[in-house]
Design a protein around this motif. Structure first.
Motif, short mmCIF file in Angstrom:
data_model
loop_
_atom_site.label_atom_id
_atom_site.label_comp_id
_atom_site.label_asym_id
_atom_site.label_seq_id
_atom_site.Cartn_x
_atom_site.Cartn_y
_atom_site.Cartn_z
N GLU A 28 71.66 49.69 72.89
CA GLU A 28 71.05 49.53 71.58
C GLU A 28 72.04 49.71 70.43
N ARG A 29 73.30 49.95 70.74
CA ARG A 29 74.26 50.29 69.70
C ARG A 29 75.14 49.13 69.26
N VAL A 30 75.27 48.12 70.06
CA VAL A 30 76.07 46.94 69.71
C VAL A 30 75.13 45.74 69.70
N VAL A 31 75.10 45.03 68.59
CA VAL A 31 74.19 43.90 68.42
C VAL A 31 75.02 42.65 68.13
N VAL A 32 74.64 41.55 68.77
CA VAL A 32 75.37 40.28 68.64
C VAL A 32 74.40 39.18 68.25
N SER A 33 74.85 38.26 67.43
CA SER A 33 73.94 37.26 66.87
C SER A 33 73.53 36.18 67.85
N ILE A 34 74.47 35.48 68.49
CA ILE A 34 74.14 34.31 69.31
C ILE A 34 74.66 34.47 70.73
N LYS A 35 74.13 33.67 71.63
CA LYS A 35 74.41 33.81 73.06
C LYS A 35 75.88 33.67 73.44
N PRO A 36 76.64 32.69 72.93
CA PRO A 36 78.05 32.60 73.34
C PRO A 36 78.86 33.83 72.93
N LEU A 37 78.63 34.34 71.71
CA LEU A 37 79.33 35.55 71.29
C LEU A 37 78.87 36.75 72.11
N HIS A 38 77.57 36.81 72.37
CA HIS A 38 77.03 37.89 73.19
C HIS A 38 77.71 37.93 74.55
N SER A 39 77.96 36.76 75.12
CA SER A 39 78.62 36.69 76.42
C SER A 39 80.02 37.28 76.37
N LEU A 40 80.77 36.94 75.32
CA LEU A 40 82.14 37.48 75.20
C LEU A 40 82.13 38.98 74.94
N VAL A 41 81.20 39.44 74.11
CA VAL A 41 81.09 40.89 73.86
C VAL A 41 80.68 41.61 75.15
N ALA A 42 79.73 41.03 75.88
CA ALA A 42 79.30 41.64 77.14
C ALA A 42 80.46 41.74 78.12
N GLY A 43 81.32 40.74 78.13
CA GLY A 43 82.49 40.77 79.02
C GLY A 43 83.45 41.88 78.64
N VAL A 44 83.68 42.07 77.36
CA VAL A 44 84.58 43.14 76.91
C VAL A 44 83.96 44.51 77.18
N MET A 45 82.62 44.61 77.10
CA MET A 45 81.93 45.89 77.29
C MET A 45 81.59 46.18 78.75
N ALA A 46 81.94 45.32 79.67
CA ALA A 46 81.58 45.50 81.08
C ALA A 46 82.00 46.87 81.58
N GLY A 47 81.06 47.60 82.21
CA GLY A 47 81.33 48.92 82.71
C GLY A 47 81.10 50.02 81.70
#
Length: 354
Positions: A28-47
């Motif tokens: 709930e602490r990191v919010v991303v606007s659109i799906k492609p950016l969300h994917s890249l942020v999710a990859g950096v935040m993995a783990g």
């Protein structure tokens, strides 16, 4: 940042007491606007955690309306990633008010991006000869061979630097500044821009959550390697259809075209939120016929009944391009599937008219 900075300690306490994984506290602490950016942020935040998303499914960032739960996400966010007001105008006021306590990161401002000016009108002229992409100029005056265009292919990610594109950070190769009203905001469709995004995402998250900085850096390195490989793969796969003209529903693919030497001849709708009139339809039909455009591409975000009308009698094939990954599952793999799907759709449709 107040919540992210304490992430590791909070996660350990939660895991010991109620069995929650660290990701549950970061979600709930990191919010991303659109799906492609969300994917890249999710990859950096993995783990470490999983970011929240605003524009999900087939929603369009051009006209989205916030849900109450998403307004709350913005209020509780420590970091908000978005492209910027040109792409997500609905977020501009919401971020200023609801997300005032969060670190707001417009990735359009990231260093090392290739920025392209918005193309005017809907039936654009071709800017490249023989399908060659012009990655480092915003004019027709210079031709670049393929080796220069794809100089980053095969580089080790440690050696890859985004600084070679710094001349595009708010300026074109001739030094002319572009304000954000004149810059095409669909930057993520160039994998080189995605590499710059990943570097910026990792930097921001490392500053917000230094205890997990090593994880963010390692994830960013892995993503950078994969993005370089994806670019090389698409470059090779799209070579046979370079230079074959096609029409899109709206002008969202300029960065993909530039990177891979493709030849869009125009778009049906200048404004994706407005229905083109009879004059525009006639103009596009004439453009299809004049150029022998092989394909006309619709989008899942917009379901225009005009596609069949525009292509009737022209011999052009209808297909679909999805610039946002509307039907793809969210997560770190979405970005790679998104670009591979774009490449497959373009290659398959254009090859049918070889």
């Amino acid at each position: 940042m107040r919540a992210i900075a304490a992430l590791s300690l909070s996660a350990l306490i939660a895991s010991a007491t109620v069995g929650l994984a660290p990701a549950a506290l970061a979600t709930e602490r990191v919010v991303v606007s659109i799906k492609p950016l969300h994917s890249l942020v999710a990859g950096v935040m993995a783990g470490v955690g999983t970011p929240e998303i605003i524009v999900d499914g087939a929603g369009s960032p051009h006209s989205y309306s916030l849900k109450p739960s998403q307004a709350q996400d913005l209020q509780e966010a420590d970091v908000i990633f978005w492209v910027g007001p040109k792409l997500e105008p609905f977020l501009e006021k919401a971020i200023t008010t609801l997300g005032s306590d969060a670190r707001q990161v417009a990735l359009m401002e990231a260093p090392g991006l290739t920025l392209l000016p918005t193309r005017s009108g809907g039936a654009f002229e071709r800017h490249h000869h023989d399908g060659e992409a012009d990655h480092h100029e915003h004019s027709d005056e210079a031709d670049h061979d393929e080796d220069h265009d794809h100089a980053h292919e095969g580089e080790d990610a440690h050696e890859h630097e985004h600084a070679d594109a710094h001349e595009h950070e708010h300026a074109d190769a001739d030094g002319h500044d572009h304000d954000h009203g004149a810059v095409d905001p669909h930057l993520w469709l160039d994998p080189e821009n995605a590499r710059a995004f990943v570097a910026e995402i990792a930097r921001v998250l490392s500053e917000a959550d230094p205890e997990n900085a090593k994880t963010y850096a390692a994830n960013a390195k892995a993503l950078d390697d994969r993005l370089a490989g994806l670019e090389a793969k698409l470059t090779e796969e799209l070579k046979p259809v370079r230079g074959r003209p096609f029409i899109t529903f709206h002008d969202a693919y300029q960065y993909f075209e530039h990177r891979f030497g493709l030849a869009s001849a125009g778009s049906i709708s200048v404004n994706p939120e407005s229905i083109p009139g009879a004059e525009r339809v006639a103009e596009i039909r004439g453009r299809i016929t004049e150029l022998g455009a092989a394909c006309v591409f619709a989008e899942p975000q917009f379901t225009p009944r005009l596609i069949a009308v525009v292509t009737e009698g022209t011999g052009a094939t209808c297909a679909t391009l999805d610039p946002l990954g509307a039907e793809l599952d969210n997560g770190s793999e979405l970005y790679f599937s998104l670009l591979e799907n774009l490449g497959t759709s373009l290659r398959t449709c254009l090859a049918e008219r070889s």
